[in-house]
Enzyme design. Structure first.
Site, mmCIF file in Angstrom:
data_model
loop_
_atom_site.group_PDB
_atom_site.id
_atom_site.type_symbol
_atom_site.label_atom_id
_atom_site.label_comp_id
_atom_site.label_asym_id
_atom_site.label_seq_id
_atom_site.Cartn_x
_atom_site.Cartn_y
_atom_site.Cartn_z
ATOM 1 N N SER A 172 85.796 39.714 -6.451
ATOM 2 C CA SER A 172 85.628 40.282 -7.792
ATOM 3 C C SER A 172 84.421 41.199 -7.898
ATOM 4 O O SER A 172 84.341 42.020 -8.820
ATOM 5 C CB SER A 172 85.527 39.170 -8.837
ATOM 6 N N ASP A 416 77.292 33.591 -16.247
ATOM 7 C CA ASP A 416 77.740 34.407 -15.112
ATOM 8 C C ASP A 416 76.533 35.158 -14.571
ATOM 9 O O ASP A 416 76.112 36.175 -15.130
ATOM 10 C CB ASP A 416 78.833 35.382 -15.557
ATOM 11 N N HIS A 419 78.232 38.415 -11.312
ATOM 12 C CA HIS A 419 78.708 39.769 -11.584
ATOM 13 C C HIS A 419 77.640 40.558 -12.333
ATOM 14 O O HIS A 419 76.570 40.030 -12.668
ATOM 15 C CB HIS A 419 80.013 39.710 -12.373
#
Length: 458
Positions: A172, A416, A419
């Site tokens: 990702s 998170d 990312h």
């Protein structure tokens, strides 16, 4: 009319303050004698002589004024200037400059796009939409120690890749970089999304005016893997076959001109490792009588096999393979599932990086060693290998992650810290990418006709 114009110019010059004694004297002399000089210029017998004197005096004044401005610029030496004004182009006089060694400096203009202007920006990376209120993280740009990194030039990028296919191969975070690139390029041309799988992991976008195709090919490990299932439930751990490639991305190589390859975060799970069909050890399995080989062992094996398959592809044209180095996760006070957070709002200085980068730096070194070996073998076959060495820069950006601001409805309360927000520091990866492409474009890929081969379901 001439006198009025000169007077207006004089008023603007009066606002500039010469910094040296010589400049102040010229400045004062110019103000006192300006009217006399103008009178003398109108006397025809001495017109040329006095005109020349006036021009010389004015030239000295302008020189001093420019020095004053230069002094004012240099006085902001504390790493505050706008790189958009930089004309230094790595690859010319700065060929030997290391773009990847430097620090973050303030950039008053901020990013080239916003979370509103980019129509392709994914929901989970839109940190400002999900409640992030501080915006200081948007106002920094990367400054190499020995040169300048030019701001991303989308037209230059599209000219280089026209008629080509670029693949982001990895997890990702590879998708995260591709999404950043789409936002940067969409200011020039809006891409068409021509394919997306059911899980939105593999996707294809096409820029019809430039016949340029971007694809993202999902692979957590680069090598063959199957998730471990216990009592019908997924465990999050995997069986990794380190000597078997993940065919889902390798079978696309024949249609790729540029391969940006990366991976990392999925190796930090309880994974079981196999070679030749034989169990050889694990990662974080915490089982007695089982050797924990660590993530580095599996990362090395996976990248070595992936790069070997690129070099050994017989039906592939010349591919430019670019390895994007390890992107660190930056949880503090815990991990992703143990209350870890990332709440910083500004970058770190190079000297503030803990332990010299620790294990993140170790994994980067593994990747660099493998790309170097692949490059030496690839030269014989006409393949090209290069790097996007982002690890050092991103170790300084713990402020660039979504944290709690990622709009996750099924994992509320989890941060998170893996990312990167869009816009955000990850956009610099594509600044780096453009410079690598410029360097590689000096060695043309040759005539190609398959620029849109990935359009459609594959």
């Amino acid at each position: 009319m001439h006198t009025e114009i000169t007077s207006e110019r004089d008023q603007s010059r009066l606002k500039m303050k010469p910094t040296s004694k010589v400049c102040r004297r010229i400045h004062e002399h110019y103000l006192i004698d300006k009217e006399k000089l103008l009178t003398l210029v109108n006397r025809r017998p001495s017109f040329l002589i006095y005109s020349l004197c006036f021009t010389i005096l004015l030239s000295f004044y302008v020189l001093c004024a420019s020095n004053s401005l230069r002094f004012a610029f240099n006085s902001t030496h504390g790493h505050h200037f706008d790189q958009r004004n930089s004309l230094v182009q790595p690859g010319n006089d700065d060929e030997k400059c290391d773009l990847f060694t430097g620090r973050w400096i303030r950039d008053v203009r901020g990013p080239l796009y916003t979370n509103f202007s980019c129509k392709t920006l994914p929901y989970q990376r839109n940190c400002l939409l999900h409640g992030r209120t501080d915006k200081d993280f948007l106002h920094w740009r990367w400054k190499p120690d020995q040169c300048e990194l030019p701001v991303f030039n989308l037209r230059s990028f599209l000219n280089i890749v026209q008629g080509k296919t670029m693949a982001f191969i990895g997890d990702s975070l590879a998708r995260n970089q591709m999404e950043s690139l789409l936002c940067l390029l969409s200011a020039e041309e809006t891409p068409n999304q021509v394919y997306r799988d059911a899980e939105d992991r593999t996707a294809t976008c096409h820029f019809p005016r430039h016949n340029f195709t971007i694809i993202v090919l999902w692979t957590q490990f680069l090598v063959s893997a199957s998730e471990i299932i216990v009592n019908g439930s997924a465990t999050g751990g995997f069986h990794l076959h380190l000597d078997k490639i993940d065919e889902s991305w390798v079978q696309k190589l024949s249609a790729i001109d540029y391969a940006i390859i990366s991976d990392g975060q999925w190796f930090f799970r309880p994974n079981y490792l196999y070679e030749g069909g034989r169990f050889v050890g694990c990662i974080y399995c915490q089982e007695t009588n089982v050797t924990d080989l660590g993530p580095g062992f599996a990362i090395q094996k996976a990248f070595r096999l992936a790069l070997k398959h690129i070099n050994d592809c017989n039906n592939c044209p010349r591919i430019v393979t670019i390895l994007r180095t390890f992107s660190p996760s930056q949880f503090e006070n815990g991990g992703w599932n143990t209350g870890g957070t990332c709440t910083r709002t500004s970058p770190l200085a190079p000297e503030e990086i803990k332990d010299g980068g620790g294990l993140d730096w170790y994994y980067r070194r593994i990747q660099l060693a493998e790309i170097d070996s692949a490059r030496k073998l690839g030269e014989k076959k006409g393949n090209a290998f290069d790097i996007l060495d982002v690890t050092r820069a991103m170790l300084m950006r713990p402020d660039g992650h979504p944290g709690l601001h990622w709009g996750n409805q099924w994992m509320k309360g989890y941060s998170d810290c893996i990312h990167w927000c869009l816009p955000g520091p990850i956009d610099t990866w594509n600044d780096f990418l453009l410079q690598v492409l410029r360097r590689q474009s000096r060695n043309p890929l040759g005539s190609r006709t398959h620029g849109s081969r990935f359009i459609g379901r594959r």
